[in-house]
Design an enzyme around this catalytic site. Structure first.
Site, PDB file in Angstrom:
ATOM      1  CG  PHE A  85      -7.744  41.355   9.954  1.00  0.00           C
ATOM      2  CD1 PHE A  85      -9.027  40.937   9.651  1.00  0.00           C
ATOM      3  CD2 PHE A  85      -7.210  41.022  11.189  1.00  0.00           C
ATOM      4  CE1 PHE A  85      -9.763  40.197  10.553  1.00  0.00           C
ATOM      5  CE2 PHE A  85      -7.945  40.282  12.111  1.00  0.00           C
ATOM      6  CZ  PHE A  85      -9.224  39.872  11.784  1.00  0.00           C
ATOM      7  CB  CYS A  86     -10.032  46.083   6.740  1.00  0.00           C
ATOM      8  SG  CYS A  86      -8.801  46.653   5.553  1.00  0.00           S
ATOM      9  NE  ARG A  87     -14.212  46.069   0.802  1.00  0.00           N
ATOM     10  CZ  ARG A  87     -13.568  46.642  -0.215  1.00  0.00           C
ATOM     11  NH1 ARG A  87     -13.046  45.915  -1.159  1.00  0.00           N
ATOM     12  NH2 ARG A  87     -13.456  47.948  -0.278  1.00  0.00           N
ATOM     13  N   GLY A 111      -3.460  43.101   6.452  1.00  0.00           N
ATOM     14  CA  GLY A 111      -4.065  43.177   5.126  1.00  0.00           C
ATOM     15  C   GLY A 111      -5.519  42.757   5.174  1.00  0.00           C
ATOM     16  CD1 TRP A 113     -12.325  39.942   5.213  1.00  0.00           C
ATOM     17  CD2 TRP A 113     -12.511  37.874   6.014  1.00  0.00           C
ATOM     18  NE1 TRP A 113     -13.327  39.313   4.523  1.00  0.00           N
ATOM     19  CE2 TRP A 113     -13.470  38.036   4.997  1.00  0.00           C
ATOM     20  CE3 TRP A 113     -12.437  36.649   6.672  1.00  0.00           C
ATOM     21  CZ2 TRP A 113     -14.333  37.031   4.613  1.00  0.00           C
ATOM     22  CZ3 TRP A 113     -13.311  35.640   6.285  1.00  0.00           C
ATOM     23  CH2 TRP A 113     -14.252  35.837   5.274  1.00  0.00           C
TER      24      TRP A 113
END
Length: 124
Positions: A85-87, A111, A113
């Protein structure tokens, strides 16, 4: 306002609304598989930068930035399920593809965080 202008505005508005609906359906996440993976203790990987990670992430997640994945593959060995996941979901999508290209089978793009954090809080 002329009748043709009103008609054109209506058509444009309807088209834009339909396009947004299509994009929403294309990119909407079915969180059932993700929720199940989280319940089973998936390996949580935040692929944002160290500075982004330091500003807040998910409890239990490790930070392996996207650009460092090629040198960190050993950390993924033996993990039954991996959630990246990330931003925004863009880097995690790239991370998922990269990991799959390198032989990891059960990789889920979580998707954002915030999405992961919310799902973890729901299961409590």
């Amino acid at each position: 306002m002329p009748k043709q202008s009103v008609k054109l505005i209506f058509i444009i508005k309807s088209t834009v609304k339909a396009m947004f609906g299509l994009f929403k359906n294309m990119f909407a996440q079915d969180n059932s598989q993700l929720s199940e993976a989280l319940k089973r203790g998936a390996f949580l990987v935040d692929v944002r930068t160290p500075a982004e990670f330091a500003s807040g992430s998910v409890k239990g997640a490790v930070n392996i930035p996207l650009d460092r994945l090629p040198n960190q593959l050993a950390k993924f060995k033996g993990k039954e399920t991996i959630v990246v996941f990330c931003r925004s979901g863009n880097r995690s999508s790239q991370a998922k593809s990269f990991l799959e290209q390198n032989g990891f089978q059960s990789v889920i793009n979580g998707g954002t965080w915030e999405n992961i954090k919310g799902l973890i809080n729901e299961k409590r």
